[in-house]
Design a protein around this motif. Structure first.
Motif, PDB file in Angstrom:
ATOM      1  N   TYR A 109      -4.864  -0.009  13.945  1.00 27.25           N
ATOM      2  CA  TYR A 109      -5.355  -1.390  13.845  1.00 27.25           C
ATOM      3  C   TYR A 109      -5.822  -1.860  15.214  1.00 27.25           C
ATOM      4  O   TYR A 109      -5.140  -1.652  16.218  1.00 27.25           O
ATOM      5  CB  TYR A 109      -4.230  -2.337  13.408  1.00 27.25           C
ATOM      6  N   GLU A 120      -3.378   5.241  10.577  1.00 24.44           N
ATOM      7  CA  GLU A 120      -4.450   4.245  10.508  1.00 24.44           C
ATOM      8  C   GLU A 120      -4.206   3.306  11.682  1.00 24.44           C
ATOM      9  O   GLU A 120      -3.122   2.726  11.796  1.00 24.44           O
ATOM     10  CB  GLU A 120      -4.378   3.474   9.181  1.00 24.44           C
ATOM     11  N   GLU A 140       0.839  -1.207   0.000  1.00 24.22           N
ATOM     12  CA  GLU A 140       0.000   0.000   0.000  1.00 24.22           C
ATOM     13  C   GLU A 140       0.880   1.267   0.000  1.00 24.22           C
ATOM     14  O   GLU A 140       1.853   1.354   0.763  1.00 24.22           O
ATOM     15  CB  GLU A 140      -0.857  -0.059   1.269  1.00 24.22           C
ATOM     16  N   HIS A 186       2.035   2.888   3.142  1.00 17.94           N
ATOM     17  CA  HIS A 186       3.001   2.109   3.914  1.00 17.94           C
ATOM     18  C   HIS A 186       4.413   2.287   3.341  1.00 17.94           C
ATOM     19  O   HIS A 186       5.400   2.226   4.079  1.00 17.94           O
ATOM     20  CB  HIS A 186       2.601   0.626   3.940  1.00 17.94           C
ATOM     21  N   HIS A 238       1.607   4.455   9.138  1.00 13.85           N
ATOM     22  CA  HIS A 238       0.789   4.637   7.939  1.00 13.85           C
ATOM     23  C   HIS A 238       0.921   6.072   7.441  1.00 13.85           C
ATOM     24  O   HIS A 238       0.467   6.999   8.098  1.00 13.85           O
ATOM     25  CB  HIS A 238      -0.677   4.310   8.251  1.00 13.85           C
ATOM     26  N   HIS A 257       3.274  -1.181  12.576  1.00 14.26           N
ATOM     27  CA  HIS A 257       1.999  -1.188  11.857  1.00 14.26           C
ATOM     28  C   HIS A 257       1.688  -2.521  11.173  1.00 14.26           C
ATOM     29  O   HIS A 257       1.370  -3.505  11.842  1.00 14.26           O
ATOM     30  CB  HIS A 257       2.014  -0.009  10.870  1.00 14.26           C
TER      31      HIS A 257
HETATM   32 ZN    ZN Z   1      -1.979   1.239   7.080  1.00 11.60          ZN
END
Ligand code: ZN
Length: 258
Positions: free
Chosen positions: A171, A169, A36, A39, A225, A111
């Protein structure tokens, strides 16, 4: 002529002396560009951040994009490995990580480095992380208030009791790693963040942000992120102190005391 030889000997002796002390330790950081975009952005800023720390400090921060560098022969020279935005994939890579960690190696993950779901099929890794499977995340990335759960740990000592972490972001894992007796949670999302998110919402629950599995020399940070993670001085202190702790808790001895 004799004087020249003598001078050369003196110089090479000095060189050997210096080489004996530096580098004090070596870190190998893994990152991928095939993940991503946010990332990758994080990993690029992380590499700049950690490379800067090596200036004059006598440690080496090696970076690789090749997960096949995860092999026993390669890892033996490194104090710890850092996972910036990826996880081991092949059977050989996974086995190399297990062997390294079961024999005193160090792991520092950000992450997505702890991401696992039902398709991961890697029980050792799930246990290593404390048993939490990826459950949900907030979207878009948002800043969040972090509370320090353990203020007497070397990683969190000297930090304020809470701070605002830059855009990330977050988690959430199920079950929470906190429920595992081997896991020590050092920081987590403050309850007042919930509900967190707009498109994807973390409505409630327990979201550890920094934790360690006391059976291993490892630390995990939920952050990682996008750009700007390294824009907060409080959080940067935490990130650096985590690095120092992973290095200094090596059973081979504390390099900072040599
Ligand atoms: Zn992320």
């Amino acid at each position: 002529m004799k004087k020249t030889i003598l001078a050369l000997c003196v110089l090479s002796f000095c060189f050997l002396q210096v080489r004996g002390q530096f580098p004090r330790f070596k870190i190998l950081a893994f990152y991928s560009e095939n993940v991503e975009g946010a990332h990758v952005e994080f990993a690029e800023e992380a590499i700049i951040f950690f490379k800067k720390l090596t200036e004059g400090n006598g440690f080496v921060f090696d970076v690789t994009k090749d997960m096949n560098d995860l092999r026993t022969e390669k890892l033996k020279d490194y104090s710890f490995i850092m996972m910036l935005n990826d996880v081991p994939h092949s059977k050989e890579q996974r086995q190399a990580l297990e062997t390294y960690m079961e024999n005193g190696g160090g792991w520092y993950g950000f992450h997505v480095a702890a991401y696992n779901d039902r398709s991961s099929n890697w029980p050792w890794f799930l246990n290593f992380l404390g048993g939490g499977v990826f459950h949900r995340n907030n979207w878009p990335p948002l800043p969040a208030k972090i509370v320090i759960d353990q203020s007497n740990h070397p990683v969190t000592k000297g930090l304020p009791s809470s701070y605002i972490s830059p855009l990330n972001e977050w988690y959430q894992w199920k079950p929470s790693p906190r429920e595992n007796k081997d896991i020590q949670v050092l920081a987590s999302l403050a309850p007042e963040n919930y509900p967190l998110g707009l498109k994807d919402i973390i409505p409630n629950g327990d979201t550890p942000v920094v934790w360690t599995n006391t059976k291993y020399r490892m630390i995990y940070l939920n952050i990682g992120h996008g750009k700007g993670i390294f824009s907060d001085a409080t959080q940067n202190k935490l990130i650096i102190d985590a690095l120092k702790w992973v290095v200094s808790s090596d059973k081979k001895g504390n390099v900072f005391e040599k």
